[in-house]
Write a protein that holds these residues in place. Structure first.
Motif, PDB file in Angstrom:
ATOM      1  N   LEU A  78     -31.835 -29.625 -43.247  1.00 50.38           N
ATOM      2  CA  LEU A  78     -31.818 -28.441 -43.700  1.00 50.38           C
ATOM      3  C   LEU A  78     -33.245 -28.473 -44.388  1.00 50.38           C
ATOM      4  O   LEU A  78     -33.568 -29.468 -44.962  1.00 50.38           O
ATOM      5  CB  LEU A  78     -30.857 -28.430 -44.711  1.00 50.38           C
ATOM      6  N   PHE A  80     -35.605 -26.882 -47.586  1.00 47.45           N
ATOM      7  CA  PHE A  80     -35.493 -25.987 -49.005  1.00 47.45           C
ATOM      8  C   PHE A  80     -36.567 -24.937 -49.084  1.00 47.45           C
ATOM      9  O   PHE A  80     -37.963 -25.385 -48.449  1.00 47.45           O
ATOM     10  CB  PHE A  80     -35.792 -27.109 -49.834  1.00 47.45           C
ATOM     11  N   ASN A  81     -36.143 -23.781 -49.265  1.00 45.63           N
ATOM     12  CA  ASN A  81     -37.064 -22.567 -49.329  1.00 45.63           C
ATOM     13  C   ASN A  81     -37.172 -22.410 -51.002  1.00 45.63           C
ATOM     14  O   ASN A  81     -36.409 -21.522 -51.445  1.00 45.63           O
ATOM     15  CB  ASN A  81     -36.538 -21.241 -48.526  1.00 45.63           C
ATOM     16  N   SER A  93     -27.742 -20.090 -51.982  1.00 48.32           N
ATOM     17  CA  SER A  93     -28.411 -21.230 -51.666  1.00 48.32           C
ATOM     18  C   SER A  93     -29.823 -21.096 -51.144  1.00 48.32           C
ATOM     19  O   SER A  93     -30.077 -20.231 -50.721  1.00 48.32           O
ATOM     20  CB  SER A  93     -27.661 -21.943 -50.351  1.00 48.32           C
ATOM     21  N   LYS A  94     -30.808 -22.245 -51.484  1.00 50.12           N
ATOM     22  CA  LYS A  94     -31.879 -22.161 -50.912  1.00 50.12           C
ATOM     23  C   LYS A  94     -32.150 -22.996 -49.905  1.00 50.12           C
ATOM     24  O   LYS A  94     -33.471 -23.179 -49.617  1.00 50.12           O
ATOM     25  CB  LYS A  94     -32.843 -22.616 -52.300  1.00 50.12           C
ATOM     26  N   TRP A  95     -31.362 -23.599 -49.122  1.00 48.95           N
ATOM     27  CA  TRP A  95     -31.411 -24.442 -48.069  1.00 48.95           C
ATOM     28  C   TRP A  95     -31.099 -23.487 -47.004  1.00 48.95           C
ATOM     29  O   TRP A  95     -30.167 -22.842 -46.730  1.00 48.95           O
ATOM     30  CB  TRP A  95     -30.195 -25.554 -48.241  1.00 48.95           C
ATOM     31  N   SER A  96     -31.841 -23.624 -45.830  1.00 50.82           N
ATOM     32  CA  SER A  96     -31.635 -22.810 -44.648  1.00 50.82           C
ATOM     33  C   SER A  96     -31.718 -23.945 -43.723  1.00 50.82           C
ATOM     34  O   SER A  96     -32.350 -24.934 -43.653  1.00 50.82           O
ATOM     35  CB  SER A  96     -32.813 -21.665 -44.509  1.00 50.82           C
ATOM     36  N   ARG A 130     -39.354 -31.645 -48.257  1.00 44.74           N
ATOM     37  CA  ARG A 130     -38.586 -30.338 -48.306  1.00 44.74           C
ATOM     38  C   ARG A 130     -37.396 -30.553 -47.381  1.00 44.74           C
ATOM     39  O   ARG A 130     -36.585 -29.343 -47.389  1.00 44.74           O
ATOM     40  CB  ARG A 130     -39.437 -29.263 -48.004  1.00 44.74           C
ATOM     41  N   LEU A 131     -36.788 -31.460 -46.906  1.00 43.05           N
ATOM     42  CA  LEU A 131     -35.878 -31.603 -45.754  1.00 43.05           C
ATOM     43  C   LEU A 131     -34.746 -32.666 -46.416  1.00 43.05           C
ATOM     44  O   LEU A 131     -34.969 -33.445 -47.023  1.00 43.05           O
ATOM     45  CB  LEU A 131     -36.500 -32.087 -44.481  1.00 43.05           C
ATOM     46  N   LYS A 132     -33.661 -32.255 -45.916  1.00 45.76           N
ATOM     47  CA  LYS A 132     -32.349 -33.300 -46.113  1.00 45.76           C
ATOM     48  C   LYS A 132     -31.650 -33.215 -44.917  1.00 45.76           C
ATOM     49  O   LYS A 132     -31.525 -32.306 -44.020  1.00 45.76           O
ATOM     50  CB  LYS A 132     -31.687 -32.810 -47.249  1.00 45.76           C
ATOM     51  N   TYR A 134     -28.702 -32.903 -42.293  1.00 47.12           N
ATOM     52  CA  TYR A 134     -27.405 -31.993 -42.252  1.00 47.12           C
ATOM     53  C   TYR A 134     -26.251 -32.694 -41.742  1.00 47.12           C
ATOM     54  O   TYR A 134     -26.483 -33.355 -40.842  1.00 47.12           O
ATOM     55  CB  TYR A 134     -27.843 -30.821 -41.462  1.00 47.12           C
TER      56      TYR A 134
END
Length: 151
Positions: A78, A80-81, A93-96, A130-132, A134
């Motif tokens: 995911l 993070f924006n 949610s700010k995760w896309s 900026r990633l995590k 999924y």
């Protein structure tokens, strides 16, 4: 690396006042002016050293807050924006995503790939912080498990 030092106007007038105070003795005035310049140089060096130690402390604090995550090609992640402010609100949610990792660079950057409705592949490179990861699954599945746990 040293920077140029510009004297304030007060320092220029101090030389004239030093000559007047010391009865216009050029040797004493030169000695006093040399001491003032040495003190100014010491203050500049102290300021540079303080700035360097402050930057080191801030960098250490920043690095302790970074989470070490390892990504491999094929992982789902995911993104993070932080700049997404079209509809501000608490529950937005700010995760896309999820997006697929195509390549991981040694610098920590990650190349992501997503497919659109037209079966076109879009690729871009983002910072790995900026990633995590999924964790797949449906929300309904987790909701039913939570209902079984709570009486």
């Amino acid at each position: 690396m040293e920077k140029a030092c510009h004297f304030p106007v007060e320092m220029e007038h101090k030389a004239w006042w030093a000559l007047k105070f010391l009865n216009f003795d050029p040797a004493k005035a030169q000695w006093k002016r040399g001491n003032q310049l040495l003190e100014l140089k010491e203050m500049c060096l102290h300021a540079y050293e303080s700035s360097r130690t402050y930057k080191d402390k801030v960098k250490f604090y920043h690095d302790t807050k970074l989470m070490k995550r390892t990504f491999h090609p094929g992982d789902l992640v995911l993104l993070f924006n932080s700049w997404l402010t079209l509809f501000p609100g608490k529950l937005k949610s700010k995760w896309s995503g999820p997006f697929m990792v195509k390549r991981v660079f040694q610098s920590g950057a990650v190349e992501l790939e997503s497919s659109t409705e037209d079966d076109q592949q879009q690729r871009w490179i983002v910072n790995g912080q900026r990633l995590k990861h999924y964790v797949g699954g449906d929300v309904e599945q987790f909701a039913s498990v939570m209902m079984l746990v709570d009486p």
